[in-house]
Design a protein around this motif. Structure first.
Motif, PDB file in Angstrom:
ATOM      1  N   PRO A 119       0.906  -1.409  -0.143  1.00  0.00           N
ATOM      2  CA  PRO A 119      -0.212  -0.120   0.073  1.00  0.00           C
ATOM      3  C   PRO A 119       0.920   1.487  -0.235  1.00  0.00           C
ATOM      4  CG  PRO A 119      -1.177  -1.597   1.174  1.00  0.00           C
ATOM      5  CD  PRO A 119       0.252  -2.163   1.008  1.00  0.00           C
ATOM      6  N   SER A 177      -4.431   7.234 -10.259  1.00  0.00           N
ATOM      7  CA  SER A 177      -5.522   6.437 -10.464  1.00  0.00           C
ATOM      8  C   SER A 177      -5.785   6.530  -9.104  1.00  0.00           C
ATOM      9  CB  SER A 177      -5.855   5.055 -11.297  1.00  0.00           C
ATOM     10  OG  SER A 177      -4.424   4.135 -10.317  1.00  0.00           O
ATOM     11  N   ASN A 178      -5.150   6.792  -8.829  1.00  0.00           N
ATOM     12  CA  ASN A 178      -5.166   5.837  -6.807  1.00  0.00           C
ATOM     13  C   ASN A 178      -5.880   7.251  -6.110  1.00  0.00           C
ATOM     14  OD1 ASN A 178      -3.918   5.943  -4.059  1.00  0.00           O
ATOM     15  ND2 ASN A 178      -2.027   4.628  -4.648  1.00  0.00           N
ATOM     16  N   VAL A 179      -6.463   6.346  -5.888  1.00  0.00           N
ATOM     17  CA  VAL A 179      -8.204   7.623  -4.886  1.00  0.00           C
ATOM     18  C   VAL A 179      -7.138   8.348  -4.000  1.00  0.00           C
ATOM     19  CG1 VAL A 179      -9.822   8.014  -4.614  1.00  0.00           C
ATOM     20  CG2 VAL A 179     -10.144   6.543  -5.720  1.00  0.00           C
ATOM     21  N   LEU A 180      -6.564   6.931  -2.562  1.00  0.00           N
ATOM     22  CA  LEU A 180      -6.027   7.569  -1.174  1.00  0.00           C
ATOM     23  C   LEU A 180      -4.735   8.535  -1.688  1.00  0.00           C
ATOM     24  CD1 LEU A 180      -5.930   6.942   1.336  1.00  0.00           C
ATOM     25  CD2 LEU A 180      -4.271   4.748   1.586  1.00  0.00           C
ATOM     26  N   GLY A 207      -5.113  10.674  -4.196  1.00  0.00           N
ATOM     27  CA  GLY A 207      -5.565  11.783  -4.495  1.00  0.00           C
ATOM     28  C   GLY A 207      -5.856  12.616  -2.675  1.00  0.00           C
ATOM     29  N   GLN A 208      -6.273  12.030  -2.364  1.00  0.00           N
ATOM     30  CA  GLN A 208      -6.994  12.597  -0.922  1.00  0.00           C
ATOM     31  C   GLN A 208      -6.253  12.752   0.348  1.00  0.00           C
ATOM     32  OE1 GLN A 208      -8.799   9.380   1.939  1.00  0.00           O
ATOM     33  NE2 GLN A 208     -10.234  11.112   2.803  1.00  0.00           N
ATOM     34  N   LEU A 209      -5.327  12.406  -0.031  1.00  0.00           N
ATOM     35  CA  LEU A 209      -4.050  12.773   1.577  1.00  0.00           C
ATOM     36  C   LEU A 209      -2.805  13.946   0.568  1.00  0.00           C
ATOM     37  CD1 LEU A 209      -2.472   9.369   2.488  1.00  0.00           C
ATOM     38  CD2 LEU A 209      -3.922  10.949   3.633  1.00  0.00           C
ATOM     39  N   VAL A 249      -7.269  12.436  -9.416  1.00  0.00           N
ATOM     40  CA  VAL A 249      -6.593  11.358  -9.530  1.00  0.00           C
ATOM     41  C   VAL A 249      -8.167  11.241 -11.146  1.00  0.00           C
ATOM     42  CG1 VAL A 249      -7.289  10.738  -6.991  1.00  0.00           C
ATOM     43  CG2 VAL A 249      -9.574  11.458  -8.033  1.00  0.00           C
ATOM     44  N   LEU A 265      -9.781   4.284   1.057  1.00  0.00           N
ATOM     45  CA  LEU A 265      -9.758   4.765  -0.705  1.00  0.00           C
ATOM     46  C   LEU A 265      -8.876   4.448  -1.300  1.00  0.00           C
ATOM     47  CD1 LEU A 265     -10.915   8.735   0.322  1.00  0.00           C
ATOM     48  CD2 LEU A 265     -11.949   6.696  -0.856  1.00  0.00           C
ATOM     49  N   LEU A 266      -7.791   3.083  -1.129  1.00  0.00           N
ATOM     50  CA  LEU A 266      -6.442   2.114  -1.563  1.00  0.00           C
ATOM     51  C   LEU A 266      -7.354   1.783  -2.469  1.00  0.00           C
ATOM     52  CD1 LEU A 266      -3.379   2.008  -1.035  1.00  0.00           C
ATOM     53  CD2 LEU A 266      -4.234  -0.315  -0.698  1.00  0.00           C
ATOM     54  N   THR A 267      -7.304   2.629  -3.809  1.00  0.00           N
ATOM     55  CA  THR A 267      -8.064   1.609  -4.693  1.00  0.00           C
ATOM     56  C   THR A 267      -8.337   2.353  -6.082  1.00  0.00           C
ATOM     57  OG1 THR A 267     -10.916   0.295  -5.620  1.00  0.00           O
ATOM     58  CG2 THR A 267     -10.894   2.881  -4.003  1.00  0.00           C
ATOM     59  N   ASP A 268      -8.446   1.518  -6.951  1.00  0.00           N
ATOM     60  CA  ASP A 268      -8.493   2.822  -8.615  1.00  0.00           C
ATOM     61  C   ASP A 268      -9.343   3.699  -8.308  1.00  0.00           C
ATOM     62  OD1 ASP A 268      -5.745   2.139  -9.239  1.00  0.00           O
ATOM     63  OD2 ASP A 268      -6.485   0.191  -9.737  1.00  0.00           O
ATOM     64  N   TYR A 284     -13.964  13.610   0.619  1.00  0.00           N
ATOM     65  CA  TYR A 284     -13.615  13.669  -0.656  1.00  0.00           C
ATOM     66  C   TYR A 284     -14.178  13.132  -1.924  1.00  0.00           C
ATOM     67  CZ  TYR A 284      -9.441  12.870  -3.299  1.00  0.00           C
ATOM     68  OH  TYR A 284      -8.971  12.941  -4.813  1.00  0.00           O
ATOM     69  N   THR A 289      -3.073  -5.339  -4.747  1.00  0.00           N
ATOM     70  CA  THR A 289      -1.429  -4.563  -4.443  1.00  0.00           C
ATOM     71  C   THR A 289      -1.235  -5.825  -3.122  1.00  0.00           C
ATOM     72  OG1 THR A 289      -3.169  -2.526  -4.824  1.00  0.00           O
ATOM     73  CG2 THR A 289      -0.637  -2.620  -3.133  1.00  0.00           C
ATOM     74  N   ASP A 329       6.002   0.036   4.163  1.00  0.00           N
ATOM     75  CA  ASP A 329       4.732  -1.161   4.378  1.00  0.00           C
ATOM     76  C   ASP A 329       5.938  -2.265   3.592  1.00  0.00           C
ATOM     77  OD1 ASP A 329       3.116   0.046   5.257  1.00  0.00           O
ATOM     78  OD2 ASP A 329       2.227   0.204   3.026  1.00  0.00           O
TER      79      ASP A 329
END
Lengths: 488, 488
Positions: free
Chosen positions: A163, A182-185, A187-189, A194, B8-11, B70, B128, B164
């Motif tokens: 991750p 493409s990674n939404v997390l 984008g948020q962080l 995204v 949100l760890l997703t495309d 978000y 992942t 990680d």
């Protein structure tokens, strides 16, 4: 990583050495340099990245009760040392080259000046973070260079090494110049764009490709990118996409930011044929994007073949830096403070390999820019207290082949110190810019090196020289140690 | 990763597709398979790993208020869909091959049976996690095989692709058979042995090498491993180590678990010379350990050269799987439930590349063991509801070259179903063993394949066949689709 306690993210030997220093009451200040020896992928440069996460790590560095209990359970550490750890805070200074900066081998990207116990503890995490993000920022920068202005999307999360590698890899890829992830997390962080559309499974879950496209286009008319290779790209995918675009046009739906994505097959041929079909139907503003095991070499080759792709989704090969998956940064002791004088005594690490001999002393780096071109003439590693005068000639020379000398004439150059203060006496004194600001800065940084340094095959290397003073210290230390060695 | 919200760890496309399914009221159950197509490093097998982190991820899957805010800010999602997400819980079934199992290409390592919206969301994180840990467990297993019984220490944290990758990479490396890790956080999180001694900086921070060794030995007499290559390995390092060992012996300190570490130079030559010096001084039980850009190929070569190393620290090349840094696992739609009958309709993804054509249907895997040798005869992918009788002959055949048939005679084999239930209706029904238990299990798993499958060059591949029934379904679907394609 943002909420997890990373204090124990260290190698066990850092703690056994720490206890050693604690027991021998070694509280001397030392200087450690984090630097690397070779640009990734045999390139001509790297992009520094990861500093913001190093800052978070240092700020949050404290041993929790659970950490102390865990260390106690290992039967290696004494109670007085564990008590010391319970109150541990980082109290030293850290200097670093700002994220997004173009950097070269042997330059300290991070310099830690602290009591040896503290400086030793932070070694591993600093290297893990800087090595990873600098690697991916560099790889992304190469991919972006290959695309010559086309947008690069970071698509690699599913193939990232866990991750964090996905999240911080996306951050680094943005610093390297990608237009989105493409990674939404991520984008948020990091407040970065995204993007993404649909997968083959979307198509397969409908009775037919046309219905799948139509449904998608109805839902997302403003970002309609149709994946055309599920069944047969040129016979089914592109014709069905055109049918949907035609229906949108006929229904008066404004067509903007729309196109197709190729994800398999011969991308050069497929994109040319798809372009013809789209143009013939009057959709010459539809873009063609592509994904499928892309990297900088393949993109360069596809563009040389006249492909019609103008938007690229890059996954596995960028998020893992597949042909060079480790940055190789190291962290070496460079100086130890003399308690009486307060001066730093330079230290050197020998090696049979000349390239691996470290640069001793408490150092900094000056970048020498040409006033006329704005490009880098050379970088100069020198002692931290040296000063230079831009109104005077400067003679620099290669530290290995010392007869290679260059005179930089007075008033033709400007100097910039690359290392900036990040922590002073344990307090953070640096505000990290936003990722998108770092990205803008890094884009300008790339303008300071010539295309010859950016090319993939046999790039021209930028000179990283030593100041006279530093060179003399290094030579004297080497001479002294080789004389000592004769006595073995 | 243990406390961070990974929802949100997703495309991004998983969410746009989800909204698409939400809007079109597609609540059908589907089957997705996570599988890979090629063993890492051109090997003969892989080791499944990462399931415990997938379980954590699924259990904690929920959109926080901040996540919803978000997503709203992206101007792509409608309020009714965001409301749905606010209450989202995974409600489906998950089957998986237990961690530590030897696996082969095209076998579903994880199977998700859930409404399409849910199954789609979890694609990215599952890949992942499984891709990363299976990659490193496989690499570690290869390194452990090369060492032929010598202990392998995982030393790679500083070169891992982010925190990680270091922590979960260390976990995977333990599953692959390492005896310990330098990574303290991994030790704490997974209750695995942590080890390590000192770095060059320890030596350099003392006035001389002997004093540095002596101080270390006084402090850690029970785990005294001295790093001997800071100045000159054979002239200074080993003699100083011997001097310290002699002093310990003379002082009556029991010498056990002690030795030296080589970190540079020609490891074959250095270890032989160091062995002679140690033996001559009566320290023939002192071990010689080594680190320095090691991997399975170099360890195999050093052992073939008769090196005297019996303990290995492996860093960069194992923690990044340097010659193959991505596992390449994919997640493909295999079946869609017929709402009326409740049956799963098989789905297939075509490709010009025969290897890339997916196996359709709701499937499981049986492993066929020889009763006499305990080794794997073959694996059989079949429909989930098929049953087999060990008291009957079984004819299996290669799914690509179907004339390659094998008869497995009645009562000479045993069958084991590889996929086990992990979630049922959103509830976890599986208890993960401890990492050290998984490690023990994986060691036994390696006994079920022949050395010919474990070797690095041109390994013998284990057959992964399809059942008659599955083969027929696949052939019929291919035939049907190719007839349809003629109509384009």
């Amino acid at each position: 990583m943002s909420t997890m306690n990373l204090t124990l993210l260290t190698d066990f030997y850092e703690l056994t050495m720490m206890q050693g220093y604690f027991k021998t009451q070694n509280t001397e200040k030392v200087v450690f340099d984090a630097f690397y020896r070779k640009n990734p992928c045999d390139g001509g440069y790297a992009i520094a990245a990861g500093l913001d996460q190093v800052i978070d790590y240092i700020k949050n560095l404290r041993f929790s009760k659970e950490d102390i209990a865990y260390l106690r359970s290992l039967n290696t550490f004494d109670e007085d040392f564990l008590n010391y750890l319970a109150d541990f805070r980082f109290s030293g200074d850290i200097y670093a080259i700002p994220e997004g900066t173009v950097v070269f081998p042997r330059e300290p990207l991070v310099k830690v000046v602290a009591p040896i116990m503290e400086a030793q503890l932070v070694e591993t995490a600093i290297l893990t973070i800087i090595n990873h993000q600098s690697l991916i920022a560099t790889k992304a920068s190469r991919v972006v260079c290959a695309a010559k202005g086309d947008g690069i999307m970071e698509f690699g999360l599913r193939r990232a090494q866990g991750p964090d590698a996905g999240v911080y890899g996306a951050r680094a890829a943005m610093i390297g110049g990608c237009i989105g992830t493409s990674n939404v997390l991520a984008g948020q962080l990091f407040d970065v764009p995204v993007k993404g559309t649909h997968a083959h499974s979307w198509i397969m879950s409908f009775p037919d490709e046309y219905t799948a496209f139509k449904t998608y286009a109805n839902m997302y008319p403003d970002a309609c990118c149709l994946l055309v290779d599920t069944y047969d790209t040129l016979k089914s995918g592109v014709p069905n996409a055109i049918r949907v675009f035609e229906e949108m046009r006929n229904a008066g739906i404004p067509l903007k930011n729309y196109g197709i994505r190729l994800d398999s097959g011969d991308l050069a041929y497929m994109s040319k044929q798809a372009r013809k079909l789209l143009d013939a139907a009057g959709f010459d503003d539809a873009y063609i994007s592509a994904s499928s095991d892309l990297d900088e070499y393949l993109i360069e080759s596809l563009k040389a073949q006249g492909c019609k792709i103008t938007s690229w989704g890059v996954g596995t090969n960028m998020i893992t830096s597949r042909d060079c998956p480790a940055f190789g940064g190291v962290y070496k002791l460079a100086a130890v403070e003399d308690k009486e004088t307060g001066e730093f005594i330079p230290k050197i690490k020998l090696s049979e390999n000349t390239e691996k001999i470290t640069n001793p002393g408490n150092k900094t780096i000056y970048r020498i820019y040409s006033k006329t071109t704005g490009k880098i003439r050379a970088d100069l590693i020198c002692l931290a207290d040296e000063t230079f005068d831009e109104s005077k000639d400067m003679i620099i020379f290669d530290p290995q082949e010392t007869w290679k000398k260059t005179k930089v004439r007075a008033n033709t150059y400007t100097l910039r110190e690359l290392l900036v203060p990040v922590f002073k006496n344990g307090e953070c004194v640096y505000d990290s810019p936003s990722v998108m600001k770092i990205r803008d800065y890094s884009k300008k940084e790339l303008d300071t090196i010539w295309d010859e340094t950016k090319r993939f095959a046999n790039p021209q290397h930028v000179y990283v020289d030593l100041s006279d003073k530093l060179y003399k210290i290094k030579s004297d230390l080497l001479e002294k140690m080789s004389l000592e060695a004769l006595e073995y």
